[in-house]
Design a protein around this motif. Structure first.
Motif, PDB file in Angstrom:
ATOM      1  N   SER A  62       5.880   9.361  -5.328  1.00 50.67           N
ATOM      2  CA  SER A  62       6.171   7.852  -4.791  1.00 50.67           C
ATOM      3  C   SER A  62       6.949   7.871  -3.343  1.00 50.67           C
ATOM      4  CB  SER A  62       6.962   7.301  -6.038  1.00 50.67           C
ATOM      5  OG  SER A  62       6.402   7.011  -7.022  1.00 50.67           O
ATOM      6  N   GLY A  63       7.878   9.059  -3.480  1.00 51.26           N
ATOM      7  CA  GLY A  63       8.729   8.986  -2.212  1.00 51.26           C
ATOM      8  C   GLY A  63       7.793   9.462  -0.907  1.00 51.26           C
ATOM      9  N   ALA A  64       6.735  10.441  -1.289  1.00 52.24           N
ATOM     10  CA  ALA A  64       5.669  10.791   0.007  1.00 52.24           C
ATOM     11  C   ALA A  64       4.862   9.421   0.236  1.00 52.24           C
ATOM     12  CB  ALA A  64       5.005  11.780  -0.696  1.00 52.24           C
ATOM     13  N   THR A  65       4.686   8.594  -0.890  1.00 45.72           N
ATOM     14  CA  THR A  65       3.815   7.456  -0.659  1.00 45.72           C
ATOM     15  C   THR A  65       4.795   6.421   0.184  1.00 45.72           C
ATOM     16  OG1 THR A  65       2.564   7.804  -2.292  1.00 45.72           O
ATOM     17  CG2 THR A  65       2.275   5.634  -1.486  1.00 45.72           C
ATOM     18  N   LEU A  66       5.770   6.265   0.032  1.00 46.28           N
ATOM     19  CA  LEU A  66       6.750   5.419   0.741  1.00 46.28           C
ATOM     20  C   LEU A  66       6.830   5.825   2.250  1.00 46.28           C
ATOM     21  CD1 LEU A  66       8.942   3.183   0.999  1.00 46.28           C
ATOM     22  CD2 LEU A  66      10.693   4.646   0.253  1.00 46.28           C
ATOM     23  N   PHE A  67       6.894   7.072   2.357  1.00 40.13           N
ATOM     24  CA  PHE A  67       7.134   7.620   3.802  1.00 40.13           C
ATOM     25  C   PHE A  67       5.806   7.610   4.595  1.00 40.13           C
ATOM     26  CE2 PHE A  67      11.135   9.263   2.255  1.00 40.13           C
ATOM     27  CZ  PHE A  67      12.038   9.079   3.576  1.00 40.13           C
ATOM     28  N   ALA A  68       4.692   7.642   3.790  1.00 36.05           N
ATOM     29  CA  ALA A  68       3.343   7.466   4.223  1.00 36.05           C
ATOM     30  C   ALA A  68       3.157   5.915   4.655  1.00 36.05           C
ATOM     31  CB  ALA A  68       2.272   7.916   3.390  1.00 36.05           C
ATOM     32  N   LEU A  69       3.696   4.962   4.047  1.00 35.35           N
ATOM     33  CA  LEU A  69       3.674   3.754   4.410  1.00 35.35           C
ATOM     34  C   LEU A  69       4.489   3.351   5.661  1.00 35.35           C
ATOM     35  CD1 LEU A  69       4.236   2.124   0.867  1.00 35.35           C
ATOM     36  CD2 LEU A  69       1.950   1.715   2.248  1.00 35.35           C
ATOM     37  N   HIS A  95       7.442   7.845  13.346  1.00 37.56           N
ATOM     38  CA  HIS A  95       6.239   8.330  13.144  1.00 37.56           C
ATOM     39  C   HIS A  95       6.204   9.635  12.623  1.00 37.56           C
ATOM     40  CE1 HIS A  95       1.959   7.855  12.450  1.00 37.56           C
ATOM     41  NE2 HIS A  95       1.783   9.056  13.238  1.00 37.56           N
ATOM     42  N   ARG A  96       6.468  10.464  13.528  1.00 34.04           N
ATOM     43  CA  ARG A  96       6.518  11.945  13.376  1.00 34.04           C
ATOM     44  C   ARG A  96       7.354  12.315  12.225  1.00 34.04           C
ATOM     45  NH1 ARG A  96       6.792  11.878  18.782  1.00 34.04           N
ATOM     46  NH2 ARG A  96       9.049  12.452  18.760  1.00 34.04           N
ATOM     47  N   TRP A  97       8.584  11.907  11.978  1.00 34.37           N
ATOM     48  CA  TRP A  97       9.505  12.393  10.830  1.00 34.37           C
ATOM     49  C   TRP A  97       8.908  11.715   9.631  1.00 34.37           C
ATOM     50  CZ3 TRP A  97      12.475  16.224  10.645  1.00 34.37           C
ATOM     51  CH2 TRP A  97      12.866  16.994  11.799  1.00 34.37           C
ATOM     52  N   SER A  98       8.539  10.505   9.384  1.00 33.90           N
ATOM     53  CA  SER A  98       8.082   9.971   8.206  1.00 33.90           C
ATOM     54  C   SER A  98       6.885  10.854   7.911  1.00 33.90           C
ATOM     55  CB  SER A  98       7.673   8.575   8.538  1.00 33.90           C
ATOM     56  OG  SER A  98       6.722   8.408   9.334  1.00 33.90           O
ATOM     57  N   GLY A  99       5.871  11.174   8.594  1.00 39.87           N
ATOM     58  CA  GLY A  99       4.917  12.075   8.230  1.00 39.87           C
ATOM     59  C   GLY A  99       5.391  13.448   7.685  1.00 39.87           C
ATOM     60  N   ARG A 100       6.449  13.976   8.342  1.00 38.95           N
ATOM     61  CA  ARG A 100       6.824  15.116   7.819  1.00 38.95           C
ATOM     62  C   ARG A 100       7.436  15.327   6.581  1.00 38.95           C
ATOM     63  NH1 ARG A 100       9.419  16.337  13.872  1.00 38.95           N
ATOM     64  NH2 ARG A 100       7.752  16.992  14.964  1.00 38.95           N
ATOM     65  N   VAL A 101       8.224  14.258   6.358  1.00 36.90           N
ATOM     66  CA  VAL A 101       8.937  14.045   5.042  1.00 36.90           C
ATOM     67  C   VAL A 101       8.003  13.863   3.907  1.00 36.90           C
ATOM     68  CG1 VAL A 101      10.562  12.459   3.854  1.00 36.90           C
ATOM     69  CG2 VAL A 101      11.355  13.223   5.934  1.00 36.90           C
ATOM     70  N   ALA A 102       7.026  12.918   4.407  1.00 38.65           N
ATOM     71  CA  ALA A 102       6.069  12.725   3.439  1.00 38.65           C
ATOM     72  C   ALA A 102       5.323  14.192   2.770  1.00 38.65           C
ATOM     73  CB  ALA A 102       4.920  11.780   3.877  1.00 38.65           C
ATOM     74  N   LEU A 168      -3.517  10.103   0.091  1.00 35.76           N
ATOM     75  CA  LEU A 168      -2.345  10.436  -0.489  1.00 35.76           C
ATOM     76  C   LEU A 168      -2.292   8.836  -1.363  1.00 35.76           C
ATOM     77  CD1 LEU A 168       0.423  11.737  -0.572  1.00 35.76           C
ATOM     78  CD2 LEU A 168       1.214  10.372   1.317  1.00 35.76           C
ATOM     79  N   VAL A 169      -2.423   7.855  -1.168  1.00 41.55           N
ATOM     80  CA  VAL A 169      -2.318   6.607  -1.864  1.00 41.55           C
ATOM     81  C   VAL A 169      -2.971   6.686  -2.934  1.00 41.55           C
ATOM     82  CG1 VAL A 169      -2.734   4.235  -1.824  1.00 41.55           C
ATOM     83  CG2 VAL A 169      -1.614   5.046  -0.101  1.00 41.55           C
ATOM     84  N   THR A 170      -4.360   7.303  -3.088  1.00 42.87           N
ATOM     85  CA  THR A 170      -5.322   7.456  -4.031  1.00 42.87           C
ATOM     86  C   THR A 170      -4.895   8.441  -5.088  1.00 42.87           C
ATOM     87  OG1 THR A 170      -7.373   7.001  -2.669  1.00 42.87           O
ATOM     88  CG2 THR A 170      -7.483   8.165  -4.649  1.00 42.87           C
ATOM     89  N   MET A 171      -4.039   9.510  -4.560  1.00 44.28           N
ATOM     90  CA  MET A 171      -3.310  10.435  -5.560  1.00 44.28           C
ATOM     91  C   MET A 171      -2.238   9.447  -6.165  1.00 44.28           C
ATOM     92  SD  MET A 171      -3.258  14.112  -3.750  1.00 44.28           S
ATOM     93  CE  MET A 171      -2.372  13.589  -2.124  1.00 44.28           C
TER      94      MET A 171
END
Length: 187
Positions: A62-69, A95-102, A168-171
């Motif tokens: 869920s955290g990964a999906t939030l950062f992907a959003l 953008h870069r850091w949210s992707g890294r965290v996700a 990621l959202v599908t997962m």
């Protein structure tokens, strides 16, 4: 420019796309083969504060999906799809850091899934989740390799990012949302 120069240039563009696609495909297939052939252990690492390894997985996903959003929003701002008087200077870093965290949040989830559960197919939801999970890491590999390439058509990176985001959202939909709606929200 000579016709042979244009052909070389077109061939170079195909290689620019084809090599990352082949490597990403190899990653997805390797994960799928490992997940299918590896005997699931059923053992996973639990984290203090969570009631089970399953809840750890659900919340990390869920955290990964939030950062992907957040990454999707920042990409839409950077590409001018969301109108902002001028894109803030911090949007590219966000953008870069949210992707890294996700991505970092997705790693322990993937390890749990592959090691403890493996690729399974006992129902359609689980099969879709297993296949898309492997595709996610293959698509992520493709996107990361494409980031270093110059001379790509403008549609390539947004398409690659869209595939990664969709996977990621599908997962998340086939795991975390399913868990929240069938088991309930818990820690």
């Amino acid at each position: 420019m000579l016709d042979s120069d244009r052909e070389t240039s077109a061939a170079d563009r195909v290689v620019l796309l084809l090599v990352p696609l082949l490597i990403g495909s190899a990653v997805a297939v390797a994960l799928g083969v490992y997940g299918r052939l590896h005997t699931p252990t059923g053992i996973a690492v639990s984290v203090a504060g969570f009631s089970s390894p399953q809840t750890v997985k659900v919340w990390l996903a869920s955290g990964a999906t939030l950062f992907a959003l957040i990454q999707l929003f920042s990409a839409l701002v950077m590409y001018g799809k969301i109108r902002w008087t001028s894109a803030p200077q911090w949007i590219a870093a966000a953008h870069r850091w949210s992707g890294r965290v996700a991505f970092l949040l997705s790693i322990p989830v993937a390890v749990h899934c592959l090691y403890a559960l493996g690729v399974q197919s006992y129902d359609m939801r689980v099969l879709v989740h297993s296949v898309v999970g492997c595709l996610f890491f293959g698509a992520f590999t493709v996107k990361m390799l494409l980031l270093t390439r110059r001379g790509l058509p403008g549609w390539v990176l947004p398409l690659a990012g869209g595939v990664v985001f969709t996977a990621l959202v599908t997962m998340w939909l086939t795991s975390s949302l399913w868990f929240f709606t069938t088991v309930g929200v818990q820690l």
